[in-house]
Design a protein around this motif. Structure first.
Motif, PDB file in Angstrom:
ATOM      1  N   LYS A  39       0.812  -1.217   0.000  1.00 10.21           N
ATOM      2  CA  LYS A  39       0.000   0.000   0.000  1.00 10.21           C
ATOM      3  C   LYS A  39       0.851   1.275   0.000  1.00 10.21           C
ATOM      4  CE  LYS A  39      -3.662  -2.317   2.632  1.00 10.21           C
ATOM      5  NZ  LYS A  39      -4.448  -2.304   3.901  1.00 10.21           N
ATOM      6  N   ILE A  40       2.142   1.126   0.229  1.00  5.90           N
ATOM      7  CA  ILE A  40       3.027   2.294   0.292  1.00  5.90           C
ATOM      8  C   ILE A  40       3.430   2.684  -1.131  1.00  5.90           C
ATOM      9  CG2 ILE A  40       5.240   3.149   1.140  1.00  5.90           C
ATOM     10  CD1 ILE A  40       4.977   1.190   3.460  1.00  5.90           C
ATOM     11  N   PRO A  41       3.285   3.942  -1.498  1.00  9.42           N
ATOM     12  CA  PRO A  41       3.609   4.351  -2.873  1.00  9.42           C
ATOM     13  C   PRO A  41       5.092   4.208  -3.179  1.00  9.42           C
ATOM     14  CG  PRO A  41       3.165   6.276  -1.497  1.00  9.42           C
ATOM     15  CD  PRO A  41       2.786   5.076  -0.685  1.00  9.42           C
ATOM     16  N   GLY A  42       5.359   4.048  -4.466  1.00 10.13           N
ATOM     17  CA  GLY A  42       6.714   3.900  -4.956  1.00 10.13           C
ATOM     18  C   GLY A  42       6.679   3.207  -6.303  1.00 10.13           C
ATOM     19  N   PRO A  43       7.772   3.217  -7.049  1.00  5.84           N
ATOM     20  CA  PRO A  43       7.802   2.524  -8.338  1.00  5.84           C
ATOM     21  C   PRO A  43       7.409   1.058  -8.178  1.00  5.84           C
ATOM     22  CG  PRO A  43       9.760   3.873  -8.036  1.00  5.84           C
ATOM     23  CD  PRO A  43       9.049   3.880  -6.728  1.00  5.84           C
ATOM     24  N   LEU A  44       6.630   0.535  -9.100  1.00  5.06           N
ATOM     25  CA  LEU A  44       6.144  -0.842  -8.998  1.00  5.06           C
ATOM     26  C   LEU A  44       7.288  -1.836  -8.854  1.00  5.06           C
ATOM     27  CD1 LEU A  44       3.166  -1.078 -11.552  1.00  5.06           C
ATOM     28  CD2 LEU A  44       3.076  -1.198  -9.048  1.00  5.06           C
ATOM     29  N   ASN A  73       4.940  12.127  -5.007  1.00  2.00           N
ATOM     30  CA  ASN A  73       3.868  11.729  -4.084  1.00  2.00           C
ATOM     31  C   ASN A  73       3.847  12.716  -2.910  1.00  2.00           C
ATOM     32  OD1 ASN A  73       3.093   8.722  -5.066  1.00  2.00           O
ATOM     33  ND2 ASN A  73       5.307   9.006  -5.230  1.00  2.00           N
ATOM     34  N   PRO A  74       3.442  13.961  -3.158  1.00  2.61           N
ATOM     35  CA  PRO A  74       3.594  15.023  -2.157  1.00  2.61           C
ATOM     36  C   PRO A  74       2.832  14.799  -0.860  1.00  2.61           C
ATOM     37  CG  PRO A  74       2.223  15.755  -3.990  1.00  2.61           C
ATOM     38  CD  PRO A  74       2.831  14.452  -4.403  1.00  2.61           C
ATOM     39  N   ASP A  75       1.784  13.975  -0.889  1.00  2.00           N
ATOM     40  CA  ASP A  75       1.007  13.739   0.330  1.00  2.00           C
ATOM     41  C   ASP A  75       1.504  12.529   1.127  1.00  2.00           C
ATOM     42  OD1 ASP A  75      -0.674  15.889  -0.262  1.00  2.00           O
ATOM     43  OD2 ASP A  75      -1.970  14.646  -1.519  1.00  2.00           O
ATOM     44  N   ALA A  76       2.493  11.824   0.579  1.00  3.57           N
ATOM     45  CA  ALA A  76       2.971  10.606   1.228  1.00  3.57           C
ATOM     46  C   ALA A  76       4.014  10.932   2.290  1.00  3.57           C
ATOM     47  CB  ALA A  76       3.570   9.653   0.200  1.00  3.57           C
ATOM     48  N   VAL A  77       3.932  10.259   3.428  1.00  2.00           N
ATOM     49  CA  VAL A  77       4.979  10.390   4.447  1.00  2.00           C
ATOM     50  C   VAL A  77       5.993   9.261   4.323  1.00  2.00           C
ATOM     51  CG1 VAL A  77       3.503  11.606   6.081  1.00  2.00           C
ATOM     52  CG2 VAL A  77       3.614   9.107   6.150  1.00  2.00           C
ATOM     53  N   ALA A  78       5.651   8.251   3.500  1.00  2.00           N
ATOM     54  CA  ALA A  78       6.542   7.104   3.323  1.00  2.00           C
ATOM     55  C   ALA A  78       6.569   6.710   1.852  1.00  2.00           C
ATOM     56  CB  ALA A  78       6.083   5.922   4.170  1.00  2.00           C
ATOM     57  N   ILE A  79       7.744   6.253   1.398  1.00  2.00           N
ATOM     58  CA  ILE A  79       7.937   5.797   0.026  1.00  2.00           C
ATOM     59  C   ILE A  79       8.638   4.444   0.071  1.00  2.00           C
ATOM     60  CG2 ILE A  79       9.280   6.176  -2.087  1.00  2.00           C
ATOM     61  CD1 ILE A  79       6.885   7.941  -2.032  1.00  2.00           C
ATOM     62  N   ARG A  80       8.165   3.525  -0.753  1.00  2.40           N
ATOM     63  CA  ARG A  80       8.826   2.222  -0.837  1.00  2.40           C
ATOM     64  C   ARG A  80       9.986   2.308  -1.814  1.00  2.40           C
ATOM     65  NH1 ARG A  80       5.669  -3.562  -1.604  1.00  2.40           N
ATOM     66  NH2 ARG A  80       7.405  -4.922  -0.966  1.00  2.40           N
ATOM     67  N   THR A  81      11.180   1.986  -1.348  1.00  4.54           N
ATOM     68  CA  THR A  81      12.369   2.082  -2.187  1.00  4.54           C
ATOM     69  C   THR A  81      12.945   0.722  -2.554  1.00  4.54           C
ATOM     70  OG1 THR A  81      13.741   2.316  -0.206  1.00  4.54           O
ATOM     71  CG2 THR A  81      12.996   4.338  -1.272  1.00  4.54           C
ATOM     72  N   GLY A  82      12.357  -0.355  -2.018  1.00  5.49           N
ATOM     73  CA  GLY A  82      12.815  -1.700  -2.324  1.00  5.49           C
ATOM     74  C   GLY A  82      11.850  -2.712  -1.737  1.00  5.49           C
ATOM     75  N   PRO A  83      12.055  -3.999  -2.016  1.00  5.03           N
ATOM     76  CA  PRO A  83      11.144  -5.025  -1.504  1.00  5.03           C
ATOM     77  C   PRO A  83      11.012  -5.007   0.013  1.00  5.03           C
ATOM     78  CG  PRO A  83      12.625  -5.956  -3.135  1.00  5.03           C
ATOM     79  CD  PRO A  83      13.128  -4.580  -2.832  1.00  5.03           C
ATOM     80  N   ASN A  84      12.080  -4.587   0.691  1.00  4.51           N
ATOM     81  CA  ASN A  84      12.058  -4.620   2.149  1.00  4.51           C
ATOM     82  C   ASN A  84      12.592  -3.318   2.743  1.00  4.51           C
ATOM     83  OD1 ASN A  84      11.480  -6.190   4.529  1.00  4.51           O
ATOM     84  ND2 ASN A  84      13.684  -6.326   4.879  1.00  4.51           N
ATOM     85  N   SER A 416      16.383  14.575   1.689  1.00  2.00           N
ATOM     86  CA  SER A 416      14.959  14.835   1.438  1.00  2.00           C
ATOM     87  C   SER A 416      14.357  15.703   2.525  1.00  2.00           C
ATOM     88  CB  SER A 416      14.188  13.508   1.337  1.00  2.00           C
ATOM     89  OG  SER A 416      14.673  12.705   0.286  1.00  2.00           O
ATOM     90  N   ILE A 417      14.535  15.281   3.774  1.00  3.20           N
ATOM     91  CA  ILE A 417      13.908  16.041   4.861  1.00  3.20           C
ATOM     92  C   ILE A 417      14.617  17.377   5.085  1.00  3.20           C
ATOM     93  CG2 ILE A 417      15.222  15.165   6.858  1.00  3.20           C
ATOM     94  CD1 ILE A 417      12.318  14.815   8.145  1.00  3.20           C
ATOM     95  N   GLY A 418      15.882  17.466   4.661  1.00  2.00           N
ATOM     96  CA  GLY A 418      16.609  18.722   4.787  1.00  2.00           C
ATOM     97  C   GLY A 418      16.083  19.813   3.876  1.00  2.00           C
ATOM     98  N   ARG A 419      15.291  19.414   2.885  1.00  3.88           N
ATOM     99  CA  ARG A 419      14.699  20.407   1.975  1.00  3.88           C
ATOM    100  C   ARG A 419      13.175  20.299   1.964  1.00  3.88           C
ATOM    101  NH1 ARG A 419      18.652  22.314  -2.742  1.00  3.88           N
ATOM    102  NH2 ARG A 419      20.646  21.531  -1.961  1.00  3.88           N
ATOM    103  N   LYS A 420      12.625  19.851   3.049  1.00  2.00           N
ATOM    104  CA  LYS A 420      11.166  19.731   3.156  1.00  2.00           C
ATOM    105  C   LYS A 420      10.573  21.102   3.474  1.00  2.00           C
ATOM    106  CE  LYS A 420       7.620  16.907   5.446  1.00  2.00           C
ATOM    107  NZ  LYS A 420       7.081  16.302   4.214  1.00  2.00           N
ATOM    108  N   ALA A 421       9.687  21.588   2.575  1.00  2.26           N
ATOM    109  CA  ALA A 421       9.183  22.958   2.678  1.00  2.26           C
ATOM    110  C   ALA A 421       8.380  23.205   3.950  1.00  2.26           C
ATOM    111  CB  ALA A 421       8.340  23.288   1.450  1.00  2.26           C
ATOM    112  N   SER A 422       7.689  22.183   4.456  1.00  2.00           N
ATOM    113  CA  SER A 422       6.894  22.388   5.668  1.00  2.00           C
ATOM    114  C   SER A 422       7.769  22.510   6.912  1.00  2.00           C
ATOM    115  CB  SER A 422       5.896  21.239   5.848  1.00  2.00           C
ATOM    116  OG  SER A 422       6.573  20.000   5.993  1.00  2.00           O
ATOM    117  N   VAL A 423       9.028  22.131   6.802  1.00  2.00           N
ATOM    118  CA  VAL A 423       9.978  22.254   7.919  1.00  2.00           C
ATOM    119  C   VAL A 423      10.871  23.481   7.732  1.00  2.00           C
ATOM    120  CG1 VAL A 423      11.898  21.153   9.141  1.00  2.00           C
ATOM    121  CG2 VAL A 423       9.982  19.763   8.319  1.00  2.00           C
TER     122      VAL A 423
END
Length: 517
Positions: A39-44, A73-84, A416-423
């Motif tokens: 359910k976590i977004p990321g490349p298939l 995926n601007p609304d996502a707090v998590a991204i899948r980067t690999g099988p695990n 990524s988080i170092g350039r997060k606009a909301s922070v």
């Protein structure tokens, strides 16, 4: 006859292949559709393979790749980067995964770190929280305030060599690659601090093969960390008959041997290097050699020291030089900040208006804008930009409403988080003053999301040493010279060689300052 036929070698092979196909098909279907991570977004393709991440690593853009996935995926707090593996991009995830309060049984370092254990576990690579606590307890005094000021004379002597080497460029007004000289400076300095003598690269004015070996060895370790075999990842990758992989593996072996020979010389001379008062020279490695676990009295053996030496040289030389590079670039691009720092320097050191004498750190560390500049460039270009992975606890966990199965590798990419606009308001802008009052953001949240030195109990233990030599270098450089880019409008991007480095070389022009009256 039928029984013998079923158990013939050919039949057994067919059965084994069939079972493997069924297993792989089953695990693929599970990962695509039924895994909690599905359910976590990321490349298939990341649902079944680490190929997308390996491809990003190959092209020196792994941190940028992860950041681009969050942008898609601007609304996502998590991204899948690999099988695990899952990356998060939220302040609460930083505290949940890396925080001091995390349970000892959960979020331990992932098998990715095993590839960075060369001849033994270092403070950086050990996955055991118990062994990490023991190691940190043994060497903490090496980075104490008292020890820090004991290193200052070594830093000052190496700075003198550096400025003697670049002075001819300033006298002639010749453009030159200052980052190259920063690399030589930090290599010689870490040689002095870790091995009791410099590598001599400043004297020779050329890099040694060591720098290339470090980069290639670290690259091999990163590729190894993408494999699913845990502590066997390095061995498994060493068998891959691809010329580029074999080249990296040979560099790793050469790097390990290089570190062994360097440390052997230091080990043999440890009792012979004396200060004028007759005491052993108190560099970092001497303190490591003398370190004892206060609970058991145990000292480090040679292989442990060798691993610590390798880690220290990489962390100090590579990250220090690239930080100096980015600070120089951004100060040249932002002359008002540079002028303000110079004004503060002249107020602090009115008798040293051309930066010839060493700048004592106990006074220099009061110059907050210079330290904020270091922090800001590390926010924009953290040395390690991708997520340093931690394993979810054996019982699984939920982070920001997302269920994470047991032993899934999770982390927060510093880039990524170092350039997060909301922070960070205006996240791509260089604004060192934001570290004074938040610059429109919440300062406490900004500090939580600053991962330039890591976070929690595993953050860089040498942070204070790095800050000392970076501030002393930049303070003297700005007092001595007016520093300009050869290309005034240069826009410099980053490439990732484990450490995030500038995408290309560039030149500066130094103009000697006149004595301020």
């Amino acid at each position: 006859m039928a029984f013998e036929h079923i158990h013939s070698p050919a039949s057994l092979l067919v059965l084994a292949i069939g079972a493997s196909v069924v297993y792989l098909l089953g695990i693929t279907i599970y990962r695509f559709f039924f895994s909690p991570l599905a359910k976590i977004p990321g490349p298939l393709l990341t649902r079944i393979s680490n190929v997308p991440e390996a491809n990003a690593l190959k092209h020196n853009q792994r941190a940028a790749w992860v950041t681009s996935l969050f942008a898609q995926n601007p609304d996502a707090v998590a991204i899948r980067t690999g099988p695990n593996s899952v990356s998060f991009n939220h302040p609460d995830a930083v505290k949940a995964i890396y925080g001091h309060a995390v349970s000892p049984s959960g979020f331990g370092k992932s098998p990715w770190y095993d590839a960075f254990s060369t001849t033994g576990e270092s403070l950086f690579s050990t996955r055991s929280k118990t062994r990490h606590a023991t190691k940190r307890r043994m060497v903490a005094h090496s980075y104490s305030s008292a020890s820090l000021y004991g290193f200052e004379s070594i830093i000052d002597a190496t700075l003198d060599k550096f400025f003697a080497k670049i002075q001819p460029f300033a006298d002639a007004g010749t453009p030159f690659d200052i980052y190259f000289w920063y690399e030589l400076f930090t290599m010689d300095l870490m040689g002095e601090l870790a091995l009791g003598k410099s590598f001599g690269v400043l004297d020779e004015g050329r890099a040694t093969r060591y720098g290339t070996l470090v980069e290639q060895s670290q690259r091999f370790a990163n590729y190894s960390g993408l494999l699913p075999f845990g502590k066997w990842n390095v061995r498994a990758l060493s068998w891959v008959p691809i010329p580029s992989i074999q080249k990296l593996y040979k560099a790793r072996l050469e790097y390990i041997e290089y570190a062994r020979q360097a440390l052997q010389g230091r080990w043999d001379a440890s009792r012979q290097q004396k200060q004028p008062d007759g005491k052993p020279r108190q560099d970092i490695m001497q303190r490591f050699i003398e370190a004892r676990d206060p609970e058991t009295g145990k000292s480090m053996d040679f292989n442990e020291l060798r691993a610590e030496c390798s880690s220290l040289l990489v962390a100090g030389a590579s990250t220090g030089s690239v930080t100096l590079n980015w600070m120089t670039y951004y100060l040249c691009r932002n002359p008002s900040t540079k002028s303000e720092i110079l004004s503060q320097l002249l107020s602090l050191f009115p008798q040293n208006s051309v930066g010839v004498a060493p700048l004592p750190f106990n006074a220099l560390n009061k110059l907050s804008l210079l330290e904020h500049t270091q922090t800001e460039v590390l926010r924009l270009h953290p040395p390690i930009g991708y997520a340093t992975p931690r394993d979810a606890p054996p019982t699984g966990t939920t982070i920001l409403g997302t269920y994470i199965p047991p032993y899934t590798a999770v982390g927060v990419p510093a880039a990524s988080i170092g350039r997060k606009a909301s922070v960070y308001p205006s996240p791509d802008d260089f604004m060192p003053e934001r570290w004074i009052d938040g610059g429109g953001g919440d300062l406490a949240t900004m500090k939580t999301c600053f991962l330039g030195f890591g976070y929690g109990s595993r953050q860089c233990i040498g942070r204070n040493v790095a800050t000392m030599f970076v501030m002393k270098m930049m303070g003297q450089l700005l007092l001595r010279y007016e520093v300009e880019l050869e290309e005034p409008g240069l826009v410099l991007g980053a490439k990732e060689f484990t450490i995030q480095k500038p995408e290309r070389r560039y030149n500066v022009i130094l103009r000697p300052r006149k004595v301020q009256l």
